[in-house]
Structure formats: structure tokens, C-alpha cells
Design a protein around this motif. Structure first.
Motif, PDB file in Angstrom:
ATOM      1  N   GLN A  83      25.817  -6.636 -48.572  1.00 52.91           N
ATOM      2  CA  GLN A  83      24.755  -6.233 -49.510  1.00 52.91           C
ATOM      3  C   GLN A  83      25.628  -4.978 -50.277  1.00 52.91           C
ATOM      4  N   SER A  84      26.231  -4.172 -49.404  1.00 54.97           N
ATOM      5  CA  SER A  84      26.873  -3.161 -50.159  1.00 54.97           C
ATOM      6  C   SER A  84      28.086  -3.579 -51.049  1.00 54.97           C
ATOM      7  N   TRP A  85      28.732  -4.659 -50.428  1.00 53.35           N
ATOM      8  CA  TRP A  85      30.149  -5.089 -51.016  1.00 53.35           C
ATOM      9  C   TRP A  85      30.170  -6.433 -51.156  1.00 53.35           C
ATOM     10  N   PRO A  86      29.413  -7.144 -52.195  1.00 58.66           N
ATOM     11  CA  PRO A  86      29.301  -8.458 -52.097  1.00 58.66           C
ATOM     12  C   PRO A  86      30.979  -9.213 -52.028  1.00 58.66           C
ATOM     13  N   ASP A  87      32.033  -8.625 -52.571  1.00 56.48           N
ATOM     14  CA  ASP A  87      33.041  -9.452 -52.719  1.00 56.48           C
ATOM     15  C   ASP A  87      33.815  -8.878 -51.463  1.00 56.48           C
ATOM     16  N   ILE A  88      33.265  -8.368 -50.190  1.00 59.60           N
ATOM     17  CA  ILE A  88      34.174  -7.835 -48.937  1.00 59.60           C
ATOM     18  C   ILE A  88      34.864  -9.081 -48.448  1.00 59.60           C
ATOM     19  N   ILE A  89      36.005  -9.025 -48.001  1.00 60.19           N
ATOM     20  CA  ILE A  89      36.961  -9.989 -47.403  1.00 60.19           C
ATOM     21  C   ILE A  89      36.322 -10.393 -45.942  1.00 60.19           C
ATOM     22  N   LEU A  90      36.373 -11.316 -45.405  1.00 58.62           N
ATOM     23  CA  LEU A  90      35.967 -11.670 -44.160  1.00 58.62           C
ATOM     24  C   LEU A  90      36.979 -11.199 -43.135  1.00 58.62           C
ATOM     25  N   TYR A  91      38.018 -11.192 -42.874  1.00 55.54           N
ATOM     26  CA  TYR A  91      38.930 -11.030 -41.748  1.00 55.54           C
ATOM     27  C   TYR A  91      39.778  -9.932 -42.005  1.00 55.54           C
ATOM     28  N   HIS A  92      40.608  -9.490 -40.843  1.00 58.40           N
ATOM     29  CA  HIS A  92      41.171  -8.677 -40.404  1.00 58.40           C
ATOM     30  C   HIS A  92      42.596  -8.626 -41.458  1.00 58.40           C
ATOM     31  N   ARG A  93      42.973  -7.686 -41.995  1.00 58.07           N
ATOM     32  CA  ARG A  93      44.321  -7.551 -43.105  1.00 58.07           C
ATOM     33  C   ARG A  93      44.533  -8.838 -43.811  1.00 58.07           C
ATOM     34  N   PRO A  94      43.526  -8.698 -44.913  1.00 64.65           N
ATOM     35  CA  PRO A  94      43.538  -9.808 -45.864  1.00 64.65           C
ATOM     36  C   PRO A  94      44.657  -9.812 -46.737  1.00 64.65           C
ATOM     37  N   ASP A  95      45.313  -8.505 -46.738  1.00 65.11           N
ATOM     38  CA  ASP A  95      46.381  -8.770 -47.800  1.00 65.11           C
ATOM     39  C   ASP A  95      47.706  -9.414 -47.089  1.00 65.11           C
ATOM     40  N   LEU A  96      47.893  -9.351 -45.564  1.00 62.80           N
ATOM     41  CA  LEU A  96      48.794 -10.154 -45.238  1.00 62.80           C
ATOM     42  C   LEU A  96      48.477 -11.803 -45.381  1.00 62.80           C
ATOM     43  N   ARG A  97      47.280 -12.088 -45.123  1.00 61.42           N
ATOM     44  CA  ARG A  97      46.956 -13.477 -45.521  1.00 61.42           C
ATOM     45  C   ARG A  97      47.122 -13.958 -46.741  1.00 61.42           C
ATOM     46  N   HIS A  98      46.653 -13.053 -47.788  1.00 63.05           N
ATOM     47  CA  HIS A  98      46.891 -13.377 -49.264  1.00 63.05           C
ATOM     48  C   HIS A  98      48.525 -13.560 -49.458  1.00 63.05           C
ATOM     49  N   GLY A 137      39.139 -21.676 -52.818  1.00 66.15           N
ATOM     50  CA  GLY A 137      37.914 -21.419 -52.926  1.00 66.15           C
ATOM     51  C   GLY A 137      37.599 -19.722 -53.172  1.00 66.15           C
ATOM     52  N   GLU A 138      38.636 -19.135 -53.126  1.00 63.03           N
ATOM     53  CA  GLU A 138      38.577 -17.653 -53.248  1.00 63.03           C
ATOM     54  C   GLU A 138      39.106 -17.316 -54.737  1.00 63.03           C
ATOM     55  N   SER A 139      38.391 -16.386 -55.331  1.00 62.19           N
ATOM     56  CA  SER A 139      38.501 -15.847 -56.811  1.00 62.19           C
ATOM     57  C   SER A 139      39.730 -14.947 -56.849  1.00 62.19           C
ATOM     58  N   ASP A 140      39.982 -14.749 -58.054  1.00 62.01           N
ATOM     59  CA  ASP A 140      41.212 -13.648 -58.320  1.00 62.01           C
ATOM     60  C   ASP A 140      40.390 -12.094 -57.671  1.00 62.01           C
ATOM     61  N   GLN A 141      39.259 -12.026 -57.807  1.00 64.49           N
ATOM     62  CA  GLN A 141      38.594 -10.811 -57.742  1.00 64.49           C
ATOM     63  C   GLN A 141      38.636 -10.681 -56.271  1.00 64.49           C
ATOM     64  N   LYS A 142      38.655 -11.696 -55.419  1.00 61.78           N
ATOM     65  CA  LYS A 142      38.859 -11.743 -53.933  1.00 61.78           C
ATOM     66  C   LYS A 142      40.265 -11.106 -53.522  1.00 61.78           C
ATOM     67  N   THR A 143      41.011 -11.730 -54.574  1.00 60.33           N
ATOM     68  CA  THR A 143      42.697 -11.443 -54.030  1.00 60.33           C
ATOM     69  C   THR A 143      42.788  -9.911 -54.456  1.00 60.33           C
ATOM     70  N   GLN A 144      42.399  -9.653 -55.404  1.00 63.49           N
ATOM     71  CA  GLN A 144      42.489  -7.979 -55.790  1.00 63.49           C
ATOM     72  C   GLN A 144      41.751  -7.048 -54.720  1.00 63.49           C
ATOM     73  N   THR A 145      40.613  -7.333 -54.187  1.00 65.45           N
ATOM     74  CA  THR A 145      39.928  -6.752 -53.245  1.00 65.45           C
ATOM     75  C   THR A 145      40.854  -6.759 -51.890  1.00 65.45           C
ATOM     76  N   ALA A 146      41.491  -7.846 -51.342  1.00 70.24           N
ATOM     77  CA  ALA A 146      42.144  -7.969 -50.488  1.00 70.24           C
ATOM     78  C   ALA A 146      43.471  -7.150 -50.508  1.00 70.24           C
ATOM     79  N   TYR A 147      44.010  -6.694 -51.480  1.00 66.99           N
ATOM     80  CA  TYR A 147      45.218  -5.985 -51.583  1.00 66.99           C
ATOM     81  C   TYR A 147      44.669  -4.506 -52.141  1.00 66.99           C
ATOM     82  N   ARG A 148      43.614  -4.305 -52.667  1.00 67.91           N
ATOM     83  CA  ARG A 148      43.374  -2.710 -53.081  1.00 67.91           C
ATOM     84  C   ARG A 148      42.623  -2.248 -51.917  1.00 67.91           C
ATOM     85  N   TRP A 149      41.807  -3.113 -51.096  1.00 62.04           N
ATOM     86  CA  TRP A 149      41.044  -2.432 -50.132  1.00 62.04           C
ATOM     87  C   TRP A 149      41.030  -3.409 -48.811  1.00 62.04           C
ATOM     88  N   PRO A 150      42.242  -3.631 -48.093  1.00 64.46           N
ATOM     89  CA  PRO A 150      42.624  -4.450 -46.977  1.00 64.46           C
ATOM     90  C   PRO A 150      41.818  -3.959 -45.859  1.00 64.46           C
TER      91      PRO A 150
END
Length: 787
Positions: A81-96, A104-117
Motif C-alpha cells: 500500500q505504501s509502495w505499489p511498485d515495490i519489488i518482491l525479492y532480495h537484491r532485485p538489482d542483481l536479478r535484473h 511481466g515486469e514493467s520498465d518502472q519495476k526495473t527502475q525501482t529495482a536499481y534505484r531502491w534495491p
């Protein structure tokens, strides 16, 4: 041996690297627009920070209680609810980085993964990480976290996944001030001013912190849904004392993996010189004991040789599924053992040189500090980290659990088999660690490798004790490097041509290289790739079959004679090796190398067999007999060179009584050697702890045979007498003293957790007991049962 070659090249294990993310080019923006944006972001960050601080000053304890009562699913719902685009897993930047964008993940998800891992459901939905995050960010100014936030987006920047905006004017941003009027302020400056052009990174830090502070305020308001959190309402609520410090760790044992999972949510750690010194000293002492045990203990020598044999690249089959000719051709098998013994013996010399030269001594002035840090930096990056990573590149793929996944290619090169699925996290992490072209910082890879092995039981089973030891040394190297960056950050700004510390490093290089001169000279007479006709062939003397050492069997005449034979064989091997050094090295170099091997007194050797006197049979007691099983440290029962045990039936007995004197059957050869110092005190211990120490300091007899020790019992036993256990990296546990007065020293000691069985075999327990006796004066007589 084949493993001494550079086998990994530039692309890991042949796993395709991450795709090129540079689809969005970096942009140049007007300087005035950058200034306006920075001012707005800074003001907004401070506004949200003040709100978060006010909330925590009044409701932090309430937030903790409410968060602790929620289930993990309830926590996830609030986070979403606080962060609708929050990534589900640990160290998303490494996974991306591995997969670019998951299906199924948008570019916004990718940006989120790298900006706020570190803002992800897996980490923040546990019981403590969010609470730690709130406490650190709300109780400390944003400037404290600017370097951390810059590091957190480094992978996105290096890969181009996050485009940067560069002001069109050379400019500097203030990210150090805790004042609203100064923090984040951008100013133009001449190129020749000597300050760095950090504006692009600074703008990204402000973007990161702006969203982070907004998220933390929002999650607090959702947890405190029945409280008013506007400024006027908060002023009416009294400020409360700050609650005690939180930790996710339970009990007294500390795990480095827990610390690394918590670290993104804590206040950045400060330099701990005492820890730096302790880490280096503990590892140096461990290598000294390792080198001494290779000369003293035939069973340990057999295990080490067996480890190098089982992790040799010759064990990996060719593309045509054929074995290496040195393993199948009897006439060539001696060549294999000659190379294996060379690798076995060279390792302690190399590591002792690095850790002795790398010891940190408190300098008296600034030039002395620079010289000391420069020396350690050189040894860490040029020798320790680089060497261990390179060696892991052939040790890991050659290890028994995974070698079937690899094949030899060309001149000893190892590649993953083409018919396998390469989507394997463990293989990717190790391969990325080897990949010199990888854009992922190596310390992140080492951290995630440790985390994977610690948390995933299926992966842990694929890591042998030898591989775990190398992973531990790599991780230690990166921790020391991180501490040095805190102490002397300018020394690591290698991109700055005007950096005075880099000039010092250039000047110091010739003298630094001379630190390694003895190792170079040694390599030229013992390395199969460099020694030529001077290469010392020890395959006949060093084959593990020469070191059958039944120390874990009850004493019989046959067993005693077998142990004496193994000891004579070991002495002959080292006599030939030392003679080779005296013949082919200069006296000066030989003296340096011989001084590296520590002095632990006289080698302990098995006395002649004496027929025990028959004594009257004692009445039976009700003490239960505890069965014991024995497992060789490197599972040598599966190796072709492992000699069969004697065909005599041995009756199993329980642990030895505590009335031992702390010495085993091996006594010093020197009759006039001074006795060991008496233990500093008696330790009252419980029965289970007493059983651990009676095995560590066991005195063999014809009627008793010790058993294994559960690792958890070993750790608990040391904790009970004043040690603070800390699981470091790989298989390494560090035991520091809680109180220096306990033993009169403050040196920590390292031990390796048995892997993967979780039981400490008697052979290893015997060595651990000797190490405790040498460092702390402990023996069988140091303990008494409580009551």
C-alpha cells in the motif's frame, strides 16, 4: 598443475553476461534547472525527515509493538500500500542485471529495482528490518546516508540502467552538511579548483532519498492509522525516550550474513581499527597453526593433500567425456601427485607472507599511516583478493559436487557443459566473481555468495570445505578493503589524476613489490610451470597413502607403529623440501621463508608402545556408553588413495574423564623442553560442555576411543568459558574474548565449521584442542563439573 593456469578468462564459466542496458542515453541539463531541482528536492527531503523524526520521537515504541504483532502477510500488504511498485525479492538489482527485465515486469519495476534495491518485500516484511530502517533514517540526518545511497545505485549507474543527468557546468554538490540551507546545494566551480564534479551522482542521491523518506513517513502513518501525525497534532504529544537498540539476532551468536542483511537499514558503520587488527591477527595465527600442523600431524597433511587432489582441474573430464591421462595412466600418475604436493606446500608460504606483511601497526604520524595503509591495500588487491579469486576459479568447478557440470577446454580451461541449464544462481555468482569484465562490484557478489550458502540448504551441500575456506578468505579480503576505504577514502579514488595518495602508491610500488620477492624466488624453484629442471618432485613422499595415522583408534601396538611410520614419512618429506630450499635459494631468501614458518616448540611425536599392565576389573557403573562414529574431514573414504583400516573390531566408549592432563600420546622429542604454562583458572562447566572438552583434550588409552563433537556443542562450550562466537564467511567462525582478563590475552581465534556434516571429527577436534592449548593455556585439567 592445470589449476595454476588462468582458466576462467574474462567471461566466468561461459555463462552469458548481462545484456547491455544502455538504451537510455545520459542527458545534459541546464545548470540553473539542476540548481532549482536540487533545492526543491533538498527542502522536501528535510520536510519529510522532520515529520518522520517527530513521529518516532512519540510513537516509535508503539510502531514496534504493532509491527511485531502483524503476520508476514499483513506486513506485505501494508508495504504494498505504501509502495505499489515495490519489488518482491532480495537484491532485485542483481536479478535484473542477470535477466534485464523479468517476464511481466514493467520498465518502472526495473527502475525501482536499481534505484531502491533494499526496499523490497522479502527483506522489509521480516520482524526487524523496517524498524531498523525507520530508526536510522528518522534519528539521523540525511547527509549521514548520502555515501550509502550513492553506493546502493552504483550497479544501476555502471550498467546504464539508470540514466544520469549531468549539469552543463562543472559543479559540486554539498552532501555532507546536516543543515537544510546547505545540504544538496549545487554550486559551479572551475575545473582547476580541485573539487570533484559530483553533481550527477548528487542529483541521483537526492531522488533516492526523496522517495525513501516519503515511503517511511507513509508506512508509519499506515501503522498508526488511529493516530494523527500532522505537525500540529504531534506537538500535543509528549516526546518519549528512544527505545533500546533492535537486532534480529537471537542469543549470543553473531552471524556475518545477518549483519550484511541488516546493514542497508542501519547507520553506516564507522571504522573499527581494533576489528581490523583482530581479523588480520586471527587469520595469521590460523595460517601459522595450519603450516605447523602440516609438519607435525600426518593425518592433517593427508587431508590437505587429499583436498588439493580432489579439487584439481585434472579431475574434470574433457568435452569427449575422457579422463585426464595423468589420472588413468599408471606411468603418468606420479606427475599428478608431484604437482598436487607442490600446490599443497606452497599455499601456507604464500598466505603467511601476505598476512605477516599485511599486519596493521598503529603509526605515529600521517606519512606512517599512509605507508601502512598503502602496504595493506597493495597486498589485499594485488595478492590476497586477486589470488584467491583466481584459485577459486579452478577449485570450485573441480570440486566433487559440481565437477560433472564442467568440462575441460583447450589448455586446461574449464567451461560449463553446453547441454546444461545455465540459469543457476550459485554458478552465476561464482562465475561473476571470476569475470573481470563484470560491472557488479565484487564485494556485492561475495556478500551474496555467502548469503546464498548460508540460507539455502540445497546450495550449501554443493560447497566443499575447501571451497568454503576460499570463499571465507575472499570475503575477509573485501571486509578489510571496506574498512580501509573508511580510514583513507582518497586512496581509493583512482580516477582522480590529481589524487596525491595515488602518487604515493606509484612511488611505493617498487618497494611494495619487494615484499613478494621471497615468494617469487620460491616459485622459480618449486612451481611446475616455472621451476623447469629445479622442480622438486615429492609425489612418492607426499602421497596420502604414506600418512595412514590411526589417531582416532584405540591404542594397540599395530596402531602405534603405524602412527610412528607416518610421522617418519612426514619428517622425510619436509627434510627433502627444506634441503631443496637451502640448495637453490640464496641464504637471505631461505632465511626469510624459514622464518615465516612459526615456532610452536618441538614436533610432538608418538612414543614407543608399552604393554599396559593388567589391573583388577572395576565394578560396573550406570554410566551409559555413547556410540561414536568417525568421518574423515574430506570424506577420504571415497578417495582411491585411502588405505583400509585395520581389520580389528574396536569397541566404542564414551568421552574421556576430565581428569586428563590435557596431553595426548604425542610427546616432545626434546627431553628438556619447558612444560606448558599452567591454565589461568578452573572453569566450572556443565556435563555436556565437559564432554566437549574431554574430547578436545583427550588422552588416548588402550580402552577408550573418543567420538565426534556436534558443532553447535563446540560453539556453546567455547561460549561458556568466555568466548564470543561470530560466524564470519564461508566456514570461518571467529571466537573473540568477552573479557581480556579471562586468559590474560585479547587475541581472537578462528575455527572452521565442519562442512557439510555438522560434526567435528576427532582428528580435527584434536588439532583444535592443541590450538586452544598453545594460545590460551587450556588443557584437560582446566575444567571441573559444576557442583
Amino acid at each position: 598443475m592445470g589449476g595454476l593456469q588462468t582458466i576462467m578468462g574474462q567471461t566466468g564459466f561461459g555463462i552469458p553476461g548481462a545484456p547491455d542496458f544502455r538504451e537510455t542515453a545520459d542527458e545534459t541539463i541546464n545548470f540553473d534547472e539542476a540548481v532549482e531541482f536540487a533545492n526543491e528536492e533538498s527542502e522536501s527531503i528535510f520536510t519529510r525527515w522532520k515529520t518522520l523524526t517527530s513521529i518516532l520521537e512519540r510513537y516509535e515504541d508503539t510502531i514496534r509493538k504493532r509491527w511485531g504483532k502483524k503476520t508476514r502477510e499483513q506486513r506485505k500488504k501494508l508495504l504494498l500500500q505504501s509502495w505499489p511498485d515495490i519489488i518482491l525479492y532480495h537484491r532485485p538489482d542483481l536479478r535484473h542485471y542477470r535477466r534485464k527485465t523479468a517476464v511481466g515486469e514493467s520498465d518502472q519495476k526495473t527502475q525501482t529495482a536499481y534505484r531502491w534495491p533494499h526496499i523490497n518485500l522479502e527483506d522489509l516484511s521480516d520482524s526487524t528490518n523496517l524498524l531498523l530502517f525507520l530508526n536510522s533514517r528518522g534519528r539521523h540526518a540525511p547527509a549521514v546516508f548520502a555515501p550509502m545511497d550513492c553506493d546502493s545505485i552504483s550497479l544501476g549507474i555502471s550498467t546504464g540502467a539508470i540514466p544520469q543527468e549531468f549539469p552543463d557546468t562543472f559543479s559540486h554538490m554539498n552532501l555532507e552538511s546536516v543543515l537544510l540551507e546547505e545540504y544538496g546545494r549545487l554550486m559551479a566551480c572551475p575545473v582547476t579548483s580541485g573539487v570533484s564534479d559530483n553533481a550527477a551522482e548528487g542529483l541521483m542521491v537526492l531522488k533516492t532519498q526523496h522517495a525513501t523518506m516519503g515511503f517511511l513517513v507513509d508506512i508509519c502513518e499506515r501503522i498508526l492509522h488511529d493516530k494523527k501525525t500532522d505537525d500540529e497534532s504531534l506537538k500535543l504529544v509528549p516526546v518519549l525516550p528512544e527505545p533500546p537498540i533492535l537486532s534480529s539476532r537471537e542469543g549470543e551468536w553473531v552471524y556475518a550474513t545477518d549483519l550484511t542483511r541488516e546493514s542497508p537499514y542501519l547507520v553506516p558503520h564507522k571504522l573499527d581499527l581494533r576489528r581490523v587488527q583482530s581479523l588480520i591477527q586471527a587469520r595469521l595465527t590460523e595460517w601459522e597453526d595450519y603450516a605447523w600442523a602440516m609438519r607435525e600431524d600426518p593425518s592433517f597433511m593427508a587431508e590437505v593433500v587429499g583436498d588439493w587432489s580432489e579439487h584439481s582441474s585434472e579431475r574434470v573430464m574433457t568435452r569427449a567425456r575422457k579422463e585426464h591421462p595423468d589420472l588413468v595412466n599408471p606411468l603418468r600418475k606420479k606427475n599428478f601427485w608431484d604437482r598436487t604436493i607442490a600446490s599443497t606446500i606452497n599455499e601456507p608460504y604464500e598466505n603467511l607472507t601476505e598476512f605477516i606483511d599485511g599486519q596493521y601497526e598503529q603509526p605515529q604520524n600521517v606519512p606512517g599511516l599512509t605507508t601502512s595503509i598503502t602496504r595493506i591495500k597493495f597486498l589485499l588487491e594485488v595478492r590476497l583478493i586477486e589470488k584467491v579469486q583466481r584459485e577459486l576459479g579452478f577449485i570450485f568447478p573441480s570440486s566433487p559436487p559440481v565437477r560433472a557440470l564442467f568440462m575441460t577446454e583447450g589448455q586446461g580451461g574449464l567451461q560449463l557443459r553446453s547441454d546444461l541449464n545455465k540459469d543457476d544462481q550459485l554458478l552465476w555468482l561464482v562465475g561473476e566473481l571470476m569475470n573481470k569484465e563484470s560491472e557488479v562490484p565484487k564485494d556485492i557478489i561475495a556478500t551474496e555468495l555467502n548469503n546464498l550458502v548460508h540460507t539455502d540448504k540445497s546450495q550449501k551441500a554443493r560447497i566443499t570445505p575447501m571451497v568454503a575456506r576460499f570463499i571465507g578468505d575472499i570475503s575477509l579480503g573485501y571486509e578489510l578493503r571496506s574498512q580501509l576505504r573508511l580510514l583513507c577514502p582518497l586512496l581509493y579514488r583512482q580516477d582522480d589524476q590529481n589524487n596525491p595518495y595515488e602518487k604515493i602508491l606509484e612511488v611505493e610500488n617498487p618497494s611494495l613489490i619487494e615484499l613478494l620477492r621471497p615468494l617469487y624466488d620460491l616459485k622459480m624453484i618449486v612451481s611446475p610451470a616455472h621451476a623447469g629442471s629445479k622442480f622438486l618432485k615429492l609425489g612418492d613422499l607426499g602421497n596420502p597413502a604414506m600418512f595412514y595415522y590411526p589417531v582416532d583408534k584405540r591404542r594397540t601396538q599395530d596402531n602405534v607403529e603405524a602412527m610412528q611410520t607416518a610421522e617418519r614419512n612426514l619428517d622425510a618429506l619436509w627434510a627433502k623440501y627444506d634441503g631443496h630450499l637451502r640448495t637453490h635459494l640464496s641464504a637471505e631468501t631461505n632465511d626469510v621463508l624459514q622464518a615465516i614458518i612459526p615456532d610452536r616448540g618441538e614436533l610432538q611425536r608418538t612414543p614407543d608402545w608399552v604393554e599396559p599392565q593388567k589391573v583388577a576389573q572395576k565394578p560396573k557403573t550406570d554410566v551409559p556408553v555413547q556410540p561414536a562414529t568417525f568421518t574423515d574431514d574430506n570424506n577420504s573414504k571415497d578417495l582411491p588413495f585411502s588405505p583400509p583400516p585395520p581389520k580389528t573390531k574396536v569397541k566404542t566408549r564414551g568421552p574421556a574423564p576430565l581428569e586428563d592432563d590435557g596431553h595426548d600420546d604425542a610427546h616432545p622429542t626434546a627431553a628438556n623442553e619447558a612444560p606448558p604454562p599452567p591454565p589461568p583458572r578452573l572453569f566450572p562447566v556443565k556435563k555436556r560442555t565437559a564432554q566437549v572438552f574431554s574430547t578436545l583434550f583427550h588422552t588416548p588409552t588402550p580402552t577408550t576411543q573418543p567420538g565426534e563433537i556436534a558443532w553447535t556443542d563446540f560453539v556453546s562450550a567455547l561460549s561458556a568459558i568466555g568466548f564470543q562466537p561470530e560466524k564470519l564467511y564461508g566456514s570461518v567462525w571467529r571466537f573473540a574474548l568477552k573479557d581480556r582478563a579471562t586468559f590474560g590475552v585479547d587475541n581472537a581465534i578462528n575455527f572452521h565449521e565442519p562442512h557439510p556434516q555438522g560434526k567435528l571429527p576427532f582428528r580435527a577436534a584434536r588439532r583444535y584442542g592443541r590450538r586452544l592449548g598453545r594460545m590460551y593455556g587450556l588443557g584437560g585439567g582446566s575444567f571441573v563439573l559444576e557442583g
